[in-house]
Motif scaffolding. Structure first.
Motif, PDB file in Angstrom:
ATOM      1  N   ILE A 165      63.420  60.272  68.209  1.00  0.00           N
ATOM      2  CA  ILE A 165      62.940  60.792  69.264  1.00  0.00           C
ATOM      3  C   ILE A 165      63.672  62.217  69.596  1.00  0.00           C
ATOM      4  CG2 ILE A 165      62.906  60.845  72.052  1.00  0.00           C
ATOM      5  CD1 ILE A 165      62.658  57.751  71.786  1.00  0.00           C
ATOM      6  N   ARG A 166      64.711  62.513  69.378  1.00  0.00           N
ATOM      7  CA  ARG A 166      65.400  63.785  69.629  1.00  0.00           C
ATOM      8  C   ARG A 166      64.814  64.830  68.506  1.00  0.00           C
ATOM      9  NH1 ARG A 166      70.068  62.059  68.829  1.00  0.00           N
ATOM     10  NH2 ARG A 166      70.591  61.720  70.980  1.00  0.00           N
ATOM     11  N   GLN A 167      64.661  64.357  67.251  1.00  0.00           N
ATOM     12  CA  GLN A 167      64.276  65.272  66.189  1.00  0.00           C
ATOM     13  C   GLN A 167      62.728  65.682  66.613  1.00  0.00           C
ATOM     14  OE1 GLN A 167      64.926  62.836  62.841  1.00  0.00           O
ATOM     15  NE2 GLN A 167      67.077  63.442  62.529  1.00  0.00           N
ATOM     16  N   ALA A 168      62.059  64.488  66.689  1.00  0.00           N
ATOM     17  CA  ALA A 168      60.614  64.668  66.915  1.00  0.00           C
ATOM     18  C   ALA A 168      60.449  65.768  68.146  1.00  0.00           C
ATOM     19  CB  ALA A 168      59.993  63.481  67.205  1.00  0.00           C
ATOM     20  N   ALA A 169      61.107  65.516  69.126  1.00  0.00           N
ATOM     21  CA  ALA A 169      61.018  66.537  70.404  1.00  0.00           C
ATOM     22  C   ALA A 169      61.724  67.648  70.057  1.00  0.00           C
ATOM     23  CB  ALA A 169      61.572  65.700  71.727  1.00  0.00           C
ATOM     24  N   GLY A 170      62.574  67.778  69.172  1.00  0.00           N
ATOM     25  CA  GLY A 170      63.118  69.234  68.986  1.00  0.00           C
ATOM     26  C   GLY A 170      64.302  69.430  69.888  1.00  0.00           C
ATOM     27  N   LEU A 171      64.723  68.364  70.542  1.00  0.00           N
ATOM     28  CA  LEU A 171      65.741  68.600  71.393  1.00  0.00           C
ATOM     29  C   LEU A 171      67.167  68.231  70.724  1.00  0.00           C
ATOM     30  CD1 LEU A 171      64.258  66.207  74.080  1.00  0.00           C
ATOM     31  CD2 LEU A 171      64.290  68.749  73.969  1.00  0.00           C
ATOM     32  N   GLY A 172      68.277  69.103  71.327  1.00  0.00           N
ATOM     33  CA  GLY A 172      69.664  69.137  70.710  1.00  0.00           C
ATOM     34  C   GLY A 172      70.541  67.820  70.841  1.00  0.00           C
ATOM     35  N   ASP A 173      71.439  67.868  70.343  1.00  0.00           N
ATOM     36  CA  ASP A 173      72.342  66.566  70.212  1.00  0.00           C
ATOM     37  C   ASP A 173      72.873  66.253  71.683  1.00  0.00           C
ATOM     38  OD1 ASP A 173      71.987  66.149  67.468  1.00  0.00           O
ATOM     39  OD2 ASP A 173      73.830  67.346  66.805  1.00  0.00           O
ATOM     40  N   GLU A 174      72.870  67.309  72.742  1.00  0.00           N
ATOM     41  CA  GLU A 174      73.228  66.997  73.962  1.00  0.00           C
ATOM     42  C   GLU A 174      72.331  66.021  74.796  1.00  0.00           C
ATOM     43  OE1 GLU A 174      70.403  70.324  74.238  1.00  0.00           O
ATOM     44  OE2 GLU A 174      72.242  69.760  72.852  1.00  0.00           O
ATOM     45  N   SER A 175      71.138  65.847  74.156  1.00  0.00           N
ATOM     46  CA  SER A 175      70.186  64.996  74.882  1.00  0.00           C
ATOM     47  C   SER A 175      70.351  63.581  74.407  1.00  0.00           C
ATOM     48  CB  SER A 175      68.790  65.388  74.520  1.00  0.00           C
ATOM     49  OG  SER A 175      68.493  66.786  75.319  1.00  0.00           O
ATOM     50  N   LEU A 176      70.795  62.764  75.395  1.00  0.00           N
ATOM     51  CA  LEU A 176      71.284  61.305  74.908  1.00  0.00           C
ATOM     52  C   LEU A 176      70.352  60.293  75.888  1.00  0.00           C
ATOM     53  CD1 LEU A 176      74.995  61.973  74.884  1.00  0.00           C
ATOM     54  CD2 LEU A 176      73.484  61.800  73.094  1.00  0.00           C
ATOM     55  N   GLY A 177      70.349  59.044  75.470  1.00  0.00           N
ATOM     56  CA  GLY A 177      69.870  58.101  76.073  1.00  0.00           C
ATOM     57  C   GLY A 177      68.529  58.244  76.917  1.00  0.00           C
ATOM     58  N   THR A 178      68.723  57.752  78.278  1.00  0.00           N
ATOM     59  CA  THR A 178      67.430  57.776  79.128  1.00  0.00           C
ATOM     60  C   THR A 178      67.097  59.410  79.553  1.00  0.00           C
ATOM     61  OG1 THR A 178      68.778  57.354  80.851  1.00  0.00           O
ATOM     62  CG2 THR A 178      67.867  55.596  79.957  1.00  0.00           C
ATOM     63  N   LYS A 179      68.031  60.121  79.446  1.00  0.00           N
ATOM     64  CA  LYS A 179      67.929  61.465  79.840  1.00  0.00           C
ATOM     65  C   LYS A 179      66.971  62.182  78.653  1.00  0.00           C
ATOM     66  CE  LYS A 179      71.534  62.047  82.852  1.00  0.00           C
ATOM     67  NZ  LYS A 179      72.865  62.778  83.384  1.00  0.00           N
ATOM     68  N   LEU A 180      67.184  61.761  77.342  1.00  0.00           N
ATOM     69  CA  LEU A 180      66.476  62.246  76.293  1.00  0.00           C
ATOM     70  C   LEU A 180      64.968  61.811  76.381  1.00  0.00           C
ATOM     71  CD1 LEU A 180      65.978  63.121  73.169  1.00  0.00           C
ATOM     72  CD2 LEU A 180      66.926  60.884  72.709  1.00  0.00           C
ATOM     73  N   THR A 181      65.013  60.459  76.464  1.00  0.00           N
ATOM     74  CA  THR A 181      63.550  59.866  76.531  1.00  0.00           C
ATOM     75  C   THR A 181      62.700  60.725  77.928  1.00  0.00           C
ATOM     76  OG1 THR A 181      64.153  57.908  77.849  1.00  0.00           O
ATOM     77  CG2 THR A 181      63.979  57.752  75.440  1.00  0.00           C
ATOM     78  N   ALA A 182      63.614  60.805  78.895  1.00  0.00           N
ATOM     79  CA  ALA A 182      63.027  61.337  80.156  1.00  0.00           C
ATOM     80  C   ALA A 182      62.203  62.874  79.896  1.00  0.00           C
ATOM     81  CB  ALA A 182      63.795  61.511  81.347  1.00  0.00           C
TER      82      ALA A 182
END
Length: 147
Positions: free
Chosen positions: A63-80
């Motif tokens: 999810i993090r890779q596909a969304a282009g988000l950094g490693d600081e994005s974790l768990g439910t905050k990442l999915t949100a």
């Protein structure tokens, strides 16, 4: 109860009854390719908690890779962030608003409740269903990757 003819055949070929049963419970072709070498292998070793954790860790990383988000994005905050119905990078903007919200909720619930099952409860054979769920969600992520 004696083994059936098919059971004797597999045992004669060096396949243990235990591994034959495990292969039938969670078959390789049922799973997203990224889960086959980790989660499936762990499941077959009856390391159910670890298998579920690995399946959902793979989901979170992809999810993090596909969304282009950094490693600081974790768990439910990442999915949100990734599936934010108002414009997240993995949101299907053509879908109805309620469906976009529901998918964000589904992804968040899966990561929030199933990624760390050993810290919440003992996971047994329901691990099969949890791994299949992670596989299904990985398919959604694959379909939402920006081209």
């Amino acid at each position: 109860m004696p083994l059936t003819r098919q059971g004797r055949k597999h045992c004669a070929q060096g396949v243990s009854l235990k591994s034959w049963i495990a292969d039938r419970q969670l078959q390789e072709d049922m799973l997203h390719v990224s889960l086959r070498s980790t989660a499936l292998s762990l499941f077959r070793q009856e390391l159910f908690d670890t298998a579920v954790f690995e399946a959902f860790k793979v989901l979170e990383v992809l999810i993090r890779q596909a969304a282009g988000l950094g490693d600081e994005s974790l768990g439910t905050k990442l999915t949100a962030r990734a599936f934010d119905p108002k414009g997240g990078p993995l949101t299907d903007k053509m879908a109805e608003a309620g469906e976009r919200q529901a998918l964000m909720n589904l992804m968040s619930a899966a990561i929030g409740s199933d990624k760390n099952p050993q810290s919440h409860r003992h996971v047994g054979l329901e691990a099969r269903e949890m791994i299949i769920m992670a596989s299904r969600l990985l398919g959604i992520v694959d379909n939402r990757r920006p081209t």
